[in-house]
Motif scaffolding. Structure first.
Motif, PDB file in Angstrom:
ATOM      1  N   ASP A  43      -3.240  -0.828  -0.056  1.00  0.00           N
ATOM      2  CA  ASP A  43      -2.519   0.432  -0.230  1.00  0.00           C
ATOM      3  C   ASP A  43      -2.448   1.189   1.094  1.00  0.00           C
ATOM      4  OD1 ASP A  43      -1.170   2.427  -1.729  1.00  0.00           O
ATOM      5  OD2 ASP A  43      -3.029   3.612  -1.771  1.00  0.00           O
ATOM      6  N   ALA A  44      -3.534   1.193   1.855  1.00  0.00           N
ATOM      7  CA  ALA A  44      -3.540   1.874   3.151  1.00  0.00           C
ATOM      8  C   ALA A  44      -2.573   1.191   4.105  1.00  0.00           C
ATOM      9  CB  ALA A  44      -4.951   1.873   3.741  1.00  0.00           C
ATOM     10  N   GLY A  45      -2.527  -0.130   4.087  1.00  0.00           N
ATOM     11  CA  GLY A  45      -1.581  -0.862   4.937  1.00  0.00           C
ATOM     12  C   GLY A  45      -0.152  -0.532   4.581  1.00  0.00           C
ATOM     13  N   ASN A  46       0.146  -0.442   3.308  1.00  0.00           N
ATOM     14  CA  ASN A  46       1.500  -0.082   2.872  1.00  0.00           C
ATOM     15  C   ASN A  46       1.850   1.340   3.301  1.00  0.00           C
ATOM     16  OD1 ASN A  46       1.806  -2.568   1.686  1.00  0.00           O
ATOM     17  ND2 ASN A  46       1.264  -1.860  -0.361  1.00  0.00           N
ATOM     18  N   THR A  47       0.896   2.265   3.193  1.00  0.00           N
ATOM     19  CA  THR A  47       1.141   3.648   3.601  1.00  0.00           C
ATOM     20  C   THR A  47       1.411   3.732   5.095  1.00  0.00           C
ATOM     21  OG1 THR A  47      -0.295   4.427   1.827  1.00  0.00           O
ATOM     22  CG2 THR A  47       0.166   5.970   3.600  1.00  0.00           C
ATOM     23  N   ALA A  52       5.122   4.903   9.678  1.00  0.00           N
ATOM     24  CA  ALA A  52       4.706   4.450  11.012  1.00  0.00           C
ATOM     25  C   ALA A  52       4.795   5.583  12.036  1.00  0.00           C
ATOM     26  CB  ALA A  52       5.576   3.273  11.437  1.00  0.00           C
ATOM     27  N   ASP A  53       5.712   6.521  11.857  1.00  0.00           N
ATOM     28  CA  ASP A  53       5.870   7.587  12.836  1.00  0.00           C
ATOM     29  C   ASP A  53       4.710   8.583  12.814  1.00  0.00           C
ATOM     30  OD1 ASP A  53       6.717   8.243  10.250  1.00  0.00           O
ATOM     31  OD2 ASP A  53       7.992   9.868  10.974  1.00  0.00           O
TER      32      ASP A  53
END
Length: 55
Positions: A43-47, A52-53
Motif C-alpha cells: 500500500d505504501a509503494g502504491n501511495t 511521486a511529486d
C-alpha cells in the motif's frame, strides 16, 4: 472364515475407550504479522507511485 469372525468378536469385547477427565485443549497461535507488513508495504509503494511529486 468362521474362525476369523469368531476371533474378531472375541477381541472386540476387550477394547474399551474412556473419555479423558480433562478437556482436550488445542492452541492455535497464528502469526499474521508477515502478511500485514506485506500489505502495508504494498500500500505504501502504491501511495508513493501515485504521489511521486510529494516524495
Amino acid at each position: 472364515m468362521a474362525m476369523l469372525v469368531a476371533g474378531m468378536a472375541a477381541l472386540g469385547g476387550c477394547i474399551t475407550v474412556n473419555a479423558p477427565e480433562e478437556p482436550i485443549v488445542i492452541e492455535l497461535n497464528v502469526n499474521i504479522r508477515q502478511e500485514v507488513i506485506y500489505r502495508l508495504a504494498e500500500d505504501a509503494g502504491n501511495t508513493i507511485d501515485q504521489n511521486a511529486d510529494i516524495f
